[in-house]
Design a protein around this motif. Structure first.
Motif, PDB file in Angstrom:
ATOM      1  N   ALA A 163       0.843  -1.194   0.000  1.00  0.00           N
ATOM      2  CA  ALA A 163       0.000   0.000   0.000  1.00  0.00           C
ATOM      3  C   ALA A 163       0.878   1.244   0.000  1.00  0.00           C
ATOM      4  N   GLY A 164       0.835   1.980  -1.097  1.00  0.00           N
ATOM      5  CA  GLY A 164       1.534   3.255  -1.151  1.00  0.00           C
ATOM      6  C   GLY A 164       0.715   4.337  -0.474  1.00  0.00           C
ATOM      7  N   PRO A 165       1.218   5.556  -0.460  1.00  0.00           N
ATOM      8  CA  PRO A 165       0.449   6.662   0.128  1.00  0.00           C
ATOM      9  C   PRO A 165      -0.922   6.791  -0.526  1.00  0.00           C
ATOM     10  N   GLY A 166      -1.962   6.874   0.283  1.00  0.00           N
ATOM     11  CA  GLY A 166      -3.320   7.016  -0.243  1.00  0.00           C
ATOM     12  C   GLY A 166      -3.912   5.736  -0.786  1.00  0.00           C
ATOM     13  N   GLY A 213      -2.226   2.410   3.502  1.00  0.00           N
ATOM     14  CA  GLY A 213      -1.047   3.242   3.381  1.00  0.00           C
ATOM     15  C   GLY A 213      -1.183   4.550   4.130  1.00  0.00           C
ATOM     16  N   SER A 214      -0.122   5.316   4.116  1.00  0.00           N
ATOM     17  CA  SER A 214      -0.131   6.601   4.805  1.00  0.00           C
ATOM     18  C   SER A 214      -1.164   7.542   4.197  1.00  0.00           C
ATOM     19  N   GLY A 215      -1.787   8.317   5.047  1.00  0.00           N
ATOM     20  CA  GLY A 215      -2.784   9.279   4.586  1.00  0.00           C
ATOM     21  C   GLY A 215      -4.171   8.712   4.408  1.00  0.00           C
ATOM     22  N   VAL A 216      -4.351   7.418   4.634  1.00  0.00           N
ATOM     23  CA  VAL A 216      -5.672   6.791   4.487  1.00  0.00           C
ATOM     24  C   VAL A 216      -6.341   6.747   5.850  1.00  0.00           C
ATOM     25  N   GLU A 217      -7.402   7.512   5.998  1.00  0.00           N
ATOM     26  CA  GLU A 217      -8.092   7.587   7.283  1.00  0.00           C
ATOM     27  C   GLU A 217      -9.496   6.992   7.233  1.00  0.00           C
TER      28      GLU A 217
END
Length: 314
Positions: free
Chosen positions: A26-29, A75-79
């Motif tokens: 999982a990449g960013p977003g 991934g990062s940024g996924v909320e």
């Protein structure tokens, strides 16, 4: 190891290979989805057979845009999403796989009442049907002629159009007529004399028509029966639509979908999932194949006589 369907050259279904692939990350977003089912759409075998242009093959290619499954990593940024969420994936790349990384914006919550197979069956059919009807302004008082009512897109279009208050006449083989009646359409057999059969089925006249099969008959009959060419469209013969003087969306046409049209497609999938969960939208699964048998699924799709949706099960 995860697996996916890939091909290294254009050709028939035999070029499809079932291969081990690296684990998705999982990449960013993004989120990694463990795929429980993937939808098969005609555009995929058309690309594989080079019936639609897609550039030269310089690395192994994967197929598929529609899937459903369970998130295993975010991934990062996924909320908005968490591990364990059940989702429908729309517009992915390489959905013929046991897992994939998808943008968070490509995910829709899968209602608990829907099976994974049903979720994977929605993407292209429900999205296309919803967008096309919206683009044509289908509303109460219209009579829609849909060529190819028994396919997955046609079935979705019939149901959406009826919810909008439109009458629907749909072409199909006679063996599929009872099912189309259940969906709310007046079915007619395609072939010689089609225009007269449609006139008999819709004496009030046809106000809007969509070619979902790609035949000359579908185009010609639509132009005979619909007075306004701006209310005739094709989702199959986009490359020739300007010459016919009608509208098109994808279908090999030179212009991609607009951002607004893409948004309508995503909206249509979410709407269909919500309606299906309430028992107000029918999702017909025609055939189920193991992921490794994707070639056979393509052979079945290429017959052009599939009622409903084909899905692959990893």
């Amino acid at each position: 190891m995860p697996h996916a369907i890939e091909y290294d050259r254009f050709g028939g279904p035999e070029v499809l290979e079932f291969r081990e692939i690296p684990y998705a990350v999982a990449g960013p977003g993004q989120a990694v989805v463990e795929v429980r089912a993937a939808g098969v759409n005609p555009i995929e075998w058309k690309l594989r057979a080079r019936l639609r242009p897609s550039g030269e093959i310089t690395a192994p290619r994967r197929l598929g845009t529609d899937a459903s499954g369970v998130i295993t990593e975010v991934g990062s940024g996924v909320e908005a999403w968490s591990v364990g969420d059940e989702v429908i994936v729309v517009g992915a790349r390489g959905a013929y796989a046991s897992e994939l990384a998808a943008d968070a914006s490509q995910l829709i919550p899968k209602p608990e009442a829907l099976s994974f197979e049903q979720g994977a069956a929605l993407g292209v059919p429900a999205g296309t049907a919803h967008q096309v009807l919206a683009s044509l302004g289908v509303a109460e008082g219209d009579t829609l002629l849909w060529h190819g009512g028994a396919g997955a897109v046609g079935q979705a279009a019939i149901q959406f159009a009826r919810r909008l208050g439109a009458e629907v006449v749909a072409t199909a083989s006679e063996r599929n007529h009872a099912h189309l009646r259940e969906l709310g359409a007046v079915p007619v057999v395609y072939g010689a004399g089609l225009a007269d059969r449609v006139r008999a089925a819709a004496p009030q006249g046809v106000t809007v028509a969509v070619d979902g099969v790609g035949t000359d008959e579908a185009i010609e009959v639509s132009k005979q029966l619909v007075a306004d060419p701006d209310r005739i469209g094709t989702i199959v013969r986009g490359a020739e639509a300007d010459g016919f003087g009608i509208r098109y969306w994808s279908g090999g046409g030179p212009e991609p979908l607009t951002a607004a049209e893409q948004a309508l497609r995503f909206e249509g999938v979410a709407l269909a999932a919500e309606l299906a969960a309430r028992g107000e939208f029918v999702i017909e699964i025609a055939h189920r194949y193991p992921l490794a048998d994707a070639a056979e699924a393509h052979r079945q799709s290429q017959t052009g006589h599939v009622r409903g949706k084909i899905v692959l099960i990893p």
